[in-house]
Scaffold this active site. Structure first.
Site, short mmCIF file in Angstrom:
data_model
loop_
_atom_site.label_atom_id
_atom_site.label_comp_id
_atom_site.label_asym_id
_atom_site.label_seq_id
_atom_site.Cartn_x
_atom_site.Cartn_y
_atom_site.Cartn_z
N TRP A 356 -20.36 -66.36 -15.73
CA TRP A 356 -19.21 -66.24 -16.66
C TRP A 356 -18.18 -65.41 -15.90
CZ3 TRP A 356 -17.94 -62.53 -20.72
CH2 TRP A 356 -18.44 -61.09 -20.48
N ASP A 357 -18.55 -64.63 -14.87
CA ASP A 357 -17.37 -63.93 -14.26
C ASP A 357 -16.39 -64.71 -13.72
OD1 ASP A 357 -19.89 -62.84 -14.09
OD2 ASP A 357 -19.55 -61.62 -12.12
N GLU A 499 -26.09 -56.64 -21.94
CA GLU A 499 -27.26 -57.30 -21.51
C GLU A 499 -28.48 -56.23 -21.61
OE1 GLU A 499 -25.53 -60.55 -18.02
OE2 GLU A 499 -26.03 -58.33 -17.52
N LYS A 613 -24.15 -51.92 -22.13
CA LYS A 613 -23.99 -51.99 -20.77
C LYS A 613 -22.69 -52.12 -20.52
CE LYS A 613 -25.44 -54.79 -16.88
NZ LYS A 613 -26.18 -56.01 -16.48
N GLN A 614 -22.11 -53.07 -21.21
CA GLN A 614 -20.45 -53.25 -20.40
C GLN A 614 -19.75 -53.91 -21.63
OE1 GLN A 614 -22.14 -56.42 -18.31
NE2 GLN A 614 -20.74 -58.03 -19.09
#
Length: 794
Positions: A356-357, A499, A613-614
C-alpha cells in the site's frame, strides 16, 4: 561517517558524502547511494570486495520463484561492478595499508557515484584512486564505470580481474540456471542467465577500454571462464606519475523487456541486438555517454519538477532532492506492468514486492508532479485485477481483493508466510498480513479517485479506473459481516495499518475506507448513468452493477463506523484498543533502532498492549479530508486534534511510513515545531547517522513521504472534494519554496514565502483554487497575501 556539506557552488546541497571508510558499516552507503533508472537498480557497493558487502543488480519485473517453499522475488542478477585488484601481486583492500582523503559521493544532480582516496600499500608505495559510475537515464540498459589509478612514488605492478560474475544469489537463494558465456575477440564478454521458474532470459554484455597516460593500451588480456563466471585479467607496470585509466561499459537486456515481442521471441536475436548496442556505446565512450545521462536528468527531472528551497537548514533542501532522486530511480516509468518495491531497487528487503506504500505514500507525488508516471503505476494495479479476483475467490469473497504484497501483476498474493523469531517460543512468527490486512483494496480505490480528481483523465477512468473501483467495492460488499445483535455490518478479524494489532475487529481505518470505497462506487455509478450509460451498461454486464448498487447502498448505510468518544473525541482504533493495558513506552519511543519492543514481548503480548506501530487512525483524517467525505463531523478539525494527541504518545513509529503522516497532521493542527521535528526525523530514516538503518535497502515510502510532508504539509497543497486548496504553513526557518505541480492537465508553478503565495498557470488556462477560505481564479499569474492578519481574519 556521512557528510552533507561537501557540495560547493552549483552543487551545494546536491552531494551525499561518506568521508570515512568502515568495512563494518557498508550497507548504508550501498543503499542510499544506489544508482538506477527505474528499469534497473544497482546497489553502490565498492569495486573491491569486502566480507559484509551486498552486491545487488535488479531489473524491474523479472520476478522468479526459486522453490515451492519460497515466494516470488526480484532475482539478484550477475555482478559487473567487482574488480579484483592486485598491487605488486597482493590483494588491494582498504583494510590493508593506509588510506587518506577518502570520500565516496553521490551527486544527486548528475546521478553519478564517485569514490576517491590516496592509499599507501603495506610495502610503502603511494597510489591515488578514482572510481566513477552511473546507470544511464538516457539509455535504460546501460551501466558506465570508470577507474583511474595513479602511481605517486614508486614503480608498481597492477593486475585487474574484471568481467561478469553470475555466482550471485538472494541471501543464498539461487534464481538462475547456468547460462552460456563467451568472450568475443578478446574484447566483448557476454553471459546469459535464465530464471528457474519464470523462464526469463537475461543477457549481460560488458567490455573494457584501457589507457596509460592518456594513450589507449593494448587490449591483450588473459581470458577466464568458471562456473557462472567469465572475466579477463589485465596487467600493467606503472612508473612514478603514470596513470592507468579503465572504462567499463555494460548493457543489460531481458526477455521481459517491453519491446521484446511475446510471440516469436528469439534469444539469439536478443543476444545479437544487445551486443550491437554495446558496440555502439563503445564508440562514444564513458564521457560522452555520461554527458547524455546528465543532460537527461536535467531535462527529465530537475527542469520538470522545478524545485528550490531556501532554508536556514541546508539539510532540508538536500533531503528533498534526495527524495526526488530516489523517486526517479525506483520507479519503472517505462513499463505499466511493473510496480515499486518497498525497498525500491536498492536491496533485497521485501523481495521487490509492492505494498500500500505505493498508493498512499508514493503515487501522490506522481499524480501531482508527473501524471503520466502516475497512470502507469495505476495501470500496474489494473493489470493486477486478475490476481486480485483470484485472491477474493480463494478466500470466499467476490470482486477484487488486492494482494497485500504484489509482484508480477497476475501472480496474486505473494506475502511470505513466516517471518522473525518469536522471543518467547523461539519459533518463526506467522505473517498474517497476506491473509487479513485488507485495507490495501480500498487504498488502491483511493489512488484512482485522487488521480481522476487531480488530472481529469476521463479516458483512463472509462477504460480502467471505474472497473477498479467497482470491483473493489464489490469485494467489500461481500466481505462485510452482519451482526444480528447490534443490527449492523462489521469487518472482523483484520489487521489495520497498525500491524502490532492482529486479528482485531472493526479497525477504524479499514471500516471507513471500505465505506469510502463503496460510496465512491455509488457516485461513479450515478455519474455514468447520466453521462455515459453505454459504458455503465458494459461494465454492468461484466460486474453485475445493478445488483451491486443496491447492496452498496444497503450495506454502506449499516456499516459500523467507530464514532469519536463523547468524553475526549477519540475514535477507537478497533473494538478493544482503548481497553487494553497501558505500559510505560518511554524506552521504545526513545529507541535508536526500530522494533526494539520485540526484544521484550512477542506478537501475542504486544497485541494486548495499548501501543501502535505506525499511524493508523491518524492517516484516516489525512485521506478522507481529500474526498467527498471531508465535511463529515467525525473527521472534523477538533476530532483530528484529539486523536493526534491521544495516539502519538502511543505510537512507536516502528514503520518508516509513520512519521510523515504525523508530521502532516501536526502541521495541520498548528503544532508547527513538532511537525518539523517529525519531518526531520523522517528524513533521517535513510539520511541519519545510524549506519545500519538501510542495510536491506532504502525506505521507498518514507522517501515519498518526505516530499508529501513538504508539499502537502508545509506548502499546504491539497485536493479537497475535487478542488485545489493551498494553505501554506511553512516551518519558521523556511524562507522560500518553489515547485511545479500539475492540475487538470496544466503545470502550475508555485513560489511560497512566509508572507506571499505566487501562482503561475504555465499554459495560461484558467483554473480555480482556494486559500484560507477565499476562492481565486488564475489564468496567468496571481499573488496572494499570506500575512498573519489576513490569514487570521479569513
Amino acid at each position: 561517517m556521512l557528510d552533507y556539506s561537501q557540495g560547493k557552488g552549483e552543487f551545494k546541497n546536491w552531494i551525499i558524502s561518506e568521508v570515512d571508510f568502515s568495512s563494518n558499516a557498508l550497507g548504508k552507503c550501498e543503499a542510499i547511494m544506489s544508482l538506477g533508472n527505474g528499469y534497473m537498480g544497482l546497489r553502490s557497493v565498492t569495486e573491491e570486495p569486502y566480507i559484509h558487502e551486498t552486491r545487488n543488480l535488479f531489473v524491474s519485473g523479472t520476478f522468479n520463484k526459486a522453490a515451492e517453499n519460497e515466494v516470488t522475488e526480484l532475482p539478484n542478477l550477475a555482478d559487473v561492478t567487482r574488480l579484483d585488484i592486485r598491487i605488486d601481486g597482493e590483494r588491494f583492500s582498504l583494510e590493508l595499508g593506509q588510506t587518506n582523503n577518502y570520500v565516496r559521493q553521490l551527486n544527486l544532480k548528475t546521478a553519478e557515484l564517485i569514490r576517491s582516496f590516496e592509499w599507501t600499500s603495506p610495502k610503502g608505495k603511494e597510489l591515488r584512486f578514482l572510481f566513477s559510475r552511473f546507470v544511464s537515464l538516457d539509455n535504460l540498459h546501460l551501466i558506465g564505470m570508470k577507474m583511474e589509478i595513479e602511481s605517486l612514488t614508486d614503480p608498481v605492478e597492477i593486475s585487474i580481474d574484471t568481467g561478469i560474475n553470475a555466482q550471485m544469489s538472494n541471501s543464498g537463494c539461487q534464481h538462475f540456471l547456468e547460462g552460456e558465456r563467451r568472450i568475443y575477440n578478446n574484447e566483448f564478454i557476454q553471459l546469459i542467465q535464465t530464471t528457474t521458474e519464470s523462464n526469463i532470459d537475461v543477457v549481460l554484455n560488458t567490455t573494457h577500454k584501457m589507457k596509460v597516460n592518456g594513450k589507449e593500451a593494448s587490449n591483450d588480456s588473459e581470458m577466464h571462464m568458471a562456473r557462472r563466471k567469465v572475466w579477463q585479467t589485465y596487467q600493467f607496470n606503472l612508473k612514478p606519475n603514470d596513470k592507468l585509466e579503465m572504462e567499463k561499459l555494460t548493457t543489460v537486456h531481458t526477455s521481459r523487456d517491453k519491446e521484446i515481442p511475446q510471440e516469436g521471441y528469439d534469444l539469439q536475436k536478443l543476444r545479437d541486438d544487445s551486443l550491437r548496442a554495446l558496440q555502439s556505446h563503445v564508440e562514444k565512450g564513458y564521457d560522452t555517454l555520461f554527458q547524455r545521462h546528465k543532460d537527461a536528468w536535467q531535462r527529465k527531472i530537475w527542469d520538470k519538477y522545478n524545485f528550490e528551497l531556501v532554508s536556514d537548514n541546508d539539510f532540508d533542501e538536500l533531503a528533498l532532492r534526495f527524495s526526488l532522486y530516489h523517486l526517479t530511480v525506483m520507479t519503472p516509468a517505462h513499463d505499466e506492468r511493473m510496480g515499486i518495491g518497498a525497498k525500491a531497487l536498492s536491496g533485497e528487503g521485501y523481495k521487490g514486492h509492492s505494498f500500500w506504500d505505493t498508493e498512499i505514500f508514493i503515487l501522490p507525488f506522481f499524480i501531482f508532479s508527473n501524471p503520466e508516471v502516475a497512470k502507469s503505476l495505476l495501470m500496474y494495479r489494473y493489470h493486477g485485477l486478475e490476481g486480485a479476483r483470484r485472491k477474493a475467490l480463494e478466500n470466499g469473497y467476490e470482486g477484487a481483493m488486492y494482494p497485500w504484497e504484489m509482484a508480477w501483476p497476475t501472480d496474486g498474493e505473494v506475502t511470505p508466510e513466516f517471518g522473525d523469531i518469536d522471543i518467547v517460543t523461539g519459533e518463526q512468527t506467522k505473517i498474517w498480513t497476506g491473509f487479513i490486512e485488507q485495507h490495501i483494496t480500498s487504498d488502491i480505490a483511493f489512488g484512482v479517485y485522487q488521480y481522476e480528481n487531480v488530472t481529469g483523465d476521463k479516458q483512463f477512468m472509462d477504460e480502467y479506473g471505474y472497473e477498479i473501483v467497482f470491483d473493489t467495492a464489490k469485494f467489500w460488499a461481500s466481505r462485510l459481516e452482519w451482526n444480528e445483535e447490534k443490527h449492523r455490518y462489521e469487518i472482523n478479524n483484520v489487521i489495520g495499518p497498525d500491524e502490532y494489532k492482529e486479528h482485531i475487529h472493526n479497525n477504524a481505518f479499514t471500516n471507513y475506507m471500505a465505506y469510502f470505497n463503496m460510496k465512491l462506487a455509488m457516485r461513479y455509478y450515478d455519474q455514468l448513468k447520466k453521462e455515459n450509460p453505454l459504458l455503465l451498461q458494459s461494465l454492468g454486464r461484466k460486474l453485475d452493477l445493478d445488483e451491486m448498487y443496491s447492496l452498496w447502498e444497503k450495506k454502506a448505510k449499516r456499516l459500523y463506523l467507530p464514532n469519536p468518544r463523547e468524553e475526549d473525541s477519540v475514535i477507537p482504533q478497533d473494538d478493544t484498543y482503548l481497553q487494553l493495558k497501558q505500559i510505560d513506552l518511554t524506552k521504545y519511543k526513545e529507541q535508536d533502532t526500530v522494533r526494539t519492543i520485540y526484544r521484550d514481548y512477542n506478537p501475542e503480548q504486544i497485541n494486548e498492549i495499548q501501543v501502535t506501530k505506525q499511524a493508523d487512525t491518524l492517516i484516516l483524517f489525512y485521506l478522507l479530508e481529500q474526498t467527498f467525505l471531508a465535511d463529515d463531523e467525525r473527521i472534523s478539525e477538533a476530532v483530528k486534534r484529539a486523536n493526534f494527541h491521544y495516539y502519538e504518545p502511543r505510537t512507536l513509529h516502528d514503520s518508516s511510513l509513520s512519521l510523515v503522516t504525523y508530521a502532516i497532521v501536526a502541521n495541520d493542527i498548528g503544532e508547527e515545531a513538532l511537525a518539523y521535528r517529525l519531518f526531520e526525523k523522517s528524513c533521517e530514516t535513510d539520511l541519519g547517522p545510524m549506519m545500519h538503518t538501510s542495510d536491506e535497502g532504502i525506505h521507498a515510502a518514507s522517501i515519498g513521504g518526505i516530499w508529501k510532508t513538504a508539499i502537502f504539509g508545509f506548502a499546504g497543497i491539497r485536493l479537497v472534494n475535487g478542488k485545489l486548496t493551498i494553505q501554506p504553513r511553512l516551518p519558521k526557518h523556511w524562507k522560500e519554496i518553489k515547485f511545479t505541480i500539475h492540475w487538470q492537465g496544466q503545470p502550475i508553478n508555485f513560489c511560497i514565502t512566509p508572507t506571499t503565495l505566487t501562482v503561475e498557470a504555465v499554459y495560461k488556462e484558467k483554473f480555480v483554487f482556494e486559500s484560507y477560505g477565499k476562492t481565486y481564479e488564475c489564468g496567468d499569474f496571481i499573488e496572494v497575501d499570506l500575512s498573519e492578519d489576513v490569514i487570521k481574519n479569513s
